[in-house]
Motif scaffolding. Structure first.
Motif, PDB file in Angstrom:
ATOM      1  N   GLY A  12      -3.152  -5.601  -2.548  1.00  0.00           N
ATOM      2  CA  GLY A  12      -3.175  -4.331  -1.835  1.00  0.00           C
ATOM      3  C   GLY A  12      -2.238  -4.289  -0.645  1.00  0.00           C
ATOM      4  N   TYR A  14      -2.448  -2.465   3.017  1.00  0.00           N
ATOM      5  CA  TYR A  14      -3.438  -1.828   3.888  1.00  0.00           C
ATOM      6  C   TYR A  14      -2.914  -1.602   5.297  1.00  0.00           C
ATOM      7  CZ  TYR A  14      -6.190  -3.656   0.032  1.00  0.00           C
ATOM      8  OH  TYR A  14      -6.655  -3.961  -1.225  1.00  0.00           O
ATOM      9  N   ASP A  19      -4.014   2.599   1.993  1.00  0.00           N
ATOM     10  CA  ASP A  19      -4.950   1.830   1.168  1.00  0.00           C
ATOM     11  C   ASP A  19      -4.465   1.966  -0.270  1.00  0.00           C
ATOM     12  OD1 ASP A  19      -7.016   0.563  -0.079  1.00  0.00           O
ATOM     13  OD2 ASP A  19      -8.596   1.827   0.732  1.00  0.00           O
ATOM     14  N   GLU A  21      -3.408  -0.066  -3.859  1.00  0.00           N
ATOM     15  CA  GLU A  21      -3.655  -1.304  -4.578  1.00  0.00           C
ATOM     16  C   GLU A  21      -2.902  -1.352  -5.897  1.00  0.00           C
ATOM     17  OE1 GLU A  21      -7.912  -1.594  -4.786  1.00  0.00           O
ATOM     18  OE2 GLU A  21      -8.040  -2.091  -2.668  1.00  0.00           O
ATOM     19  N   SER A  76       0.574  -9.345  -2.772  1.00  0.00           N
ATOM     20  CA  SER A  76       0.555  -8.174  -1.894  1.00  0.00           C
ATOM     21  C   SER A  76       1.937  -7.895  -1.317  1.00  0.00           C
ATOM     22  CB  SER A  76      -0.468  -8.367  -0.769  1.00  0.00           C
ATOM     23  OG  SER A  76      -1.771  -8.364  -1.304  1.00  0.00           O
TER      24      SER A  76
END
Length: 89
Positions: A12, A14, A19, A21, A76
Motif C-alpha cells: 500500500g 498511505y 490509501d 493498495e 510498497s
C-alpha cells in the motif's frame, strides 16, 4: 499466466492522505512477481490504457523479476513508483 496462491503480498501507499493498495502475485514456477491494481475500485485515470484485466485481481500493471523474497517495504515502493509513473500521486 498461472500464479502460486501461496506467494502473494498486499502492499500500500498511505502517504499524504492517500490509501491506495495493490497486490503482488508470484508466477508459478518462476521468479516473476506481478503487480495488480484494482482500478475498478479506485477509478484513477491511468496513462497506459493497455493493461490486461484479470478477474479477481484487477489490472496487471507491472511485472518484476525478483530473485529474493518480496518484502512489504520493497513492494510498497514499487507500487509507489507505479503510481508516480501514472501521475496518480
Amino acid at each position: 499466466m498461472i500464479f502460486d496462491d501461496r506467494y502473494h503480498l498486499h502492499v500500500g501507499y498511505y502517504e499524504d492522505g492517500h490509501d491506495i493498495e495493490g497486490i503482488f502475485m508470484k508466477e508459478k514456477n518462476g521468479e516473476k512477481w506481478c503487480l495488480f491494481f484494482d482500478n475498478d475500485y479506485y477509478k484513477k485515470i491511468l496513462n497506459n490504457k493497455d493493461y490486461k484485466f484479470y478477474e479477481g485481481f484487477g489490472l496487471l500493471v507491472r511485472e518484476y523479476h525478483i530473485n529474493d523474497d518480496l518484502t512489504f517495504e520493497k513492494g510498497s515502493q514499487l507500487l509507489k513508483d507505479f503510481l508516480i509513473e501514472e501521475n496518480v500521486i
